[in-house]
Structures are given as structure tokens and as C-alpha cells.
Design an enzyme around this catalytic site. Structure first.
Site, short mmCIF file in Angstrom:
data_model
loop_
_atom_site.label_atom_id
_atom_site.label_comp_id
_atom_site.label_asym_id
_atom_site.label_seq_id
_atom_site.Cartn_x
_atom_site.Cartn_y
_atom_site.Cartn_z
N ASP A 121 -12.84 -22.71 -0.15
CA ASP A 121 -13.77 -22.64 1.17
C ASP A 121 -15.22 -22.68 0.72
OD1 ASP A 121 -13.28 -21.89 4.12
OD2 ASP A 121 -15.44 -21.31 3.42
N ASP B 239 -17.70 -26.89 -1.88
CA ASP B 239 -17.51 -27.82 -0.83
C ASP B 239 -16.39 -29.06 -1.01
OD1 ASP B 239 -18.24 -30.01 0.98
OD2 ASP B 239 -20.23 -29.48 1.05
N CYS C 17 -7.77 -27.01 15.21
CA CYS C 17 -7.41 -26.01 16.43
C CYS C 17 -8.29 -26.50 17.59
CB CYS C 17 -7.72 -24.57 16.10
SG CYS C 17 -9.41 -24.16 15.38
N ALA D 38 -10.09 -22.56 3.73
CA ALA D 38 -9.04 -21.67 3.44
C ALA D 38 -9.45 -20.44 4.34
CB ALA D 38 -8.71 -21.38 2.18
N ALA D 39 -10.55 -19.96 4.12
CA ALA D 39 -11.01 -18.67 4.63
C ALA D 39 -10.92 -18.51 6.32
CB ALA D 39 -12.29 -18.22 4.21
N PRO D 40 -10.42 -17.42 6.75
CA PRO D 40 -10.47 -16.07 6.14
C PRO D 40 -8.96 -15.88 5.54
CG PRO D 40 -10.12 -15.88 8.45
CD PRO D 40 -10.39 -17.28 8.33
N GLY D 41 -8.20 -17.04 5.65
CA GLY D 41 -6.98 -16.78 4.56
C GLY D 41 -5.48 -16.83 5.28
N GLY D 42 -5.55 -17.03 6.67
CA GLY D 42 -4.09 -16.73 7.21
C GLY D 42 -3.31 -17.74 6.66
N ASP E 233 -7.13 -27.86 6.91
CA ASP E 233 -7.38 -26.99 8.39
C ASP E 233 -8.88 -27.58 8.50
OD1 ASP E 233 -7.34 -25.89 10.90
OD2 ASP E 233 -6.81 -23.82 10.20
#
Length: 419
Positions: A264, A290, A357, A244-248, A306
Site C-alpha cells: 500500500d 505505488d 466495493c 492492502a491497508a488497513p489489512g482485513g 482490491d
């Protein structure tokens, strides 16, 4: 005896020395630029000098093949790939040809990075190139490894992708309240390509923009906002944001009404996630663990994975990824393992979105094809930003898309549901 001015006392030299060190970190050590930058830039006091060092490094990496071609054409004997003179010439030519800095300033701040014969050589090469009134091509020449891979994967998209990374991208914001899209587009002088999105020309410090302090928006490329959009409104149901981090995406899900668990394994990155949540006034449970060993107490109605990836889709913002080799076998094995594990945590009727990405089909399309644990839930055109169509029921973007609107990062997302 009069005291002579040391090289680092010459205004502008520390910024160029920092740019040189950033290139070395990326090209020799294989470090991501955003990880190499903080320690390298720590000793530079002025914010504009830090920004300049980063801009020089970015442009040198973005156009490196073309800069090297100019250097080689101006030398009788080719400089070794790792020669310091070549590295200095890369940053000097990047300043002159991409940042439009005056030649005398480039010489005055670049040559002190070299000593002896290499200094004279660099001066001669720089003068020969710039006096010839040369120009760079419309699109950067891709590094050979990337060009070969993408020619095989996307033969009709390679040139648009190259053109899409020619210039630094605009600034994309995701809004906490999509109903205020028109309001924030007007306030910030931007335009919108989707509900809850505003795009701005890059200018000034982000934290000085209206709405930052109150958490009305956060920085997030339009492509990166799509995976969370594919989960829709939460209405209080439980969602898990993996990696998840940094959280967008955590912020997106929380703003859409989901009760979010953000997982995360990086404690440092989780600190940034917590800061972003506090600034936005949104809430989520943060778990430092983890994903391959953690087990939830109860299933989730929605899961967003993600996954860790090569990040080649971000090359318009992070040109260093073009020059770093990712261990693809390790990444795809990890992605598949995380995808299979996440599927077991999904409640009946729930939805799982997998995203990377990346421009590499092995990390996107191939993973979606191989995954059979859940029922596909095709992505539709109406769920995507205008100008982008779903591909075989998936979301696939690349830096050559939306060219008339400032482009978009390369992303892949697929969606499934549990019967």
C-alpha cells in the site's frame, strides 16, 4: 453582572456543532466522512458525544433528500441548498425522526447553532414538521445522480438497494480461525452467515468485546471478506495483497496459510495494517510503494487486487459516498492499469482476484470483460455466502441482498488463472 452561558457551554451543543461541520465537510468540500471526523471530533471529550455527532451526520446524509422535502414543504420560500438554516434543520430533523431524541432537547441544542432570523425560522420549521406527526418513508430517497445511474445499471435492484441503506448495518467480524465460528458466535451473542464469520447487533465499543485484544477476529463486512475467500488455502505459497491497508484481506490471507506481501502506498494506512497484524498474531511483509511503479523480486502464486474505487457499495455504512462525486474516468483508467500490471506478476498456475466495493458496472463488470490477459476462473455459488449466487461467473452483491439477515455491502469480484 451575572455571567451568561455561552452556546458551547450548553450540554450537547458541541456534538451538534460537530455534526454540522461534518455535513459541511462532505457536502461543500467533498471530504470522506471518515477522514473529516478525526479533526472535527478531536475537541469533544466524551466518547458518547463523539458517537452522537457521527450518528447525527450519518442519518442526515442517509435521509437528506427526504429531510429536505419536509423542510421545503414547511417554508413559503425555498431555502438555498447551502443555507446554514437548511443544514441545521437537517440535523435537527434527523435527531427527531431517526434517532428519536426529544423535541425539546433537539431545539435546545440545535438553535444555538444559528443567530438572528434563521434561528426563528428554524424553530418554526422544526415545530411545523414535528407537530404534524410526519414520518419518513420506508426507504431513503436516493440522491438524483445515484438514482439515475443505478436505474440504468440495476433497474430491478434500485428499490431493494434503497431499502438496504435505510438503517445502519450490523457489525460483521472475520475470525482468525474459521473452525471456531460456532464458538465465537455463542460467546459474542451473534450468528454466522459463512464459515469464519460472525454478525452482531451494533452495541458498545468494539475494543471492549471479547476476543478483540487477543486478535481472534477483526471487523470486516461479509462482502469484503469474499475476495480473499476466493483464493482458498495458501499452504505456504506466496500471495500479494495490493492496496492492502488497513489489512482485513491481508489478515485473511495470512490466516489461510499464505505467505503474504501487503503493498500500500499510504504510510499512515500501513501503520494501521501493522497494528492489526500485531494484534492478531499474524505475519506479513509490508511494502510501502505505488503499485504502478513497484516491481516484485519474484512472481506470486496468488494476487488480490482490491482496487481504488468510488466505494459506492459501502453506502449502507458510509452514506457520505452518495453525496460525493467520484472522477469515474480517472478511477477506471487506474483500475485497468493496475489489473494489467498485476497480471504480469502472477506465476504460472497462479490465481488473480480483482475486487471493488462499488455498485458501478464501469468499475466491476466492464473491467472484467475488458481484461483478457488471463484465463477466467468462474466464481461458483458454493464459494459465496448462503443466499447469494454467482452472476456470470463473478461475485456481485448489493445492499438490498440478505435483507432478512441485516444486509451486505455492494461488492464485485472476478477471478482469473494463468495457464
Amino acid at each position: 453582572m451575572a455571567r451568561t452561558q455561552s452556546d458551547d457551554e450548553i450540554p450537547g451543543v458541541p456534538a451538534r456543532r460537530a455534526a454540522l461541520r461534518l455535513l459541511d465537510a462532505v457536502l461543500r468540500r467533498g471530504d470522506p466522512l471518515d477522514q473529516a471526523a478525526p479533526p472535527v471530533l478531536r475537541g469533544i471529550e466524551r466518547g458518547d458525544d463523539r458517537a452522537l455527532a457521527l450518528a447525527i451526520a450519518h442519518e442526515a446524509l442517509r435521509w437528506m433528500a427526504d429531510l429536505d422535502a419536509l423542510i421545503d414543504a414547511a417554508t413559503k420560500q425555498a431555502l438555498p441548498e447551502d443555507a446554514k438554516a437548511r443544514a441545521v434543520l437537517r440535523i435537527m430533523l434527523a435527531q427527531a425522526l431517526r434517532l428519536n431524541l426529544p423535541g425539546h432537547a433537539v431545539v435546545a441544542t440545535g438553535l444555538p447553532l444559528l443567530t438572528g432570523g434563521p434561528r426563528r425560522l428554524a424553530h418554526g420549521v422544526f415545530s411545523a414538521v414535528t407537530k404534524g406527526a410526519v414520518t419518513l418513508p420506508d426507504a431513503p430517497t436516493l440522491p438524483a445522480s445515484a438514482a439515475i445511474r443505478w436505474q440504468q445499471a440495476w433497474p430491478e435492484r434500485v428499490q431493494p438497494i434503497a431499502k438496504g441503506i435505510a438503517v445502519p448495518p450490523p457489525l460483521d467480524l472475520t475470525l482468525r480461525d474459521p473452525s471456531e465460528t460456532a464458538l465465537w458466535a455463542e460467546r459474542l451473542g451473534g450468528h454466522s452467515l459463512a464459515p469464519g464469520h460472525v454478525r452482531l447487533a451494533r452495541a458498545g465499543a468494539i475494543d471492549a468485546l471479547e476476543g478483540f485484544a487477543e486478535g481472534a477476529w477483526w471487523v470486516q463486512d461479509l462482502a469484503a471478506s469474499v475476495p480473499a475467500r476466493l483464493l482458498g488455502q495458501g499452504q505456504g505459497k506466496r500471495a500479494l495483497d495490493l492496496c492492502a491497508a488497513p489489512g482485513g484481506k491481508t489478515l485473511q490471507l495470512a490466516a489461510a496459510g499464505w505467505s503474504v506481501t501487503a503493498l500500500d502506498k499510504s504510510a499512515r494506512r500501513n501503520e494501521r495494517l501493522s497494528e492489526n497484524l500485531e494484534r492478531s498474531g499474524l505475519t506479513a511483509e509490508i511494502v510501502a510503494a505505488d503499485a504502478l511503479t513497484w516491481t516484485p523480486d519474484a512472481p506470486f502464486d496468488a494476487i488480490l487486487l482490491d482496487a481504488p474505487c468510488s466505494a459506492t457499495g459501502t453506502c449502507r455504512r458510509h452514506p457520505d459516498v452518495l453525496h460525493r462525486h467520484a472522477a469515474m474516468d480517472e478511477l477506471t483508467t487506474l483500475q485497468a492499469a493496475m489489473l494489467e500490471r498485476a497480471a504480469t506478476w502472477l506465476a504460472p498456475g497462479g490465481t488473480l482476484v480483482y475486487a471493488v466495493c462499488s455498485l458501478e458496472p464501469e468499475e466491476g463488470e466492464a473491467q472484467a470483460t475488458a481484461f483478457t490477459a488471463l484465463t477466467p476462473k468462474p466464481v461458483t455459488d458454493t464459494e459465496l455466502p448462503e443466499g447469494i449466487a454467482a452472476t456470470n461467473g463473478h461475485f456481485r452483491s448489493d445492499p438490498g441482498m440478505l435483507a432478512d439477515h441485516g444486509g451486505i455491502d455492494g461488492f464485485f469480484a472476478a477471478r482469473w488463472t494463468k495457464a
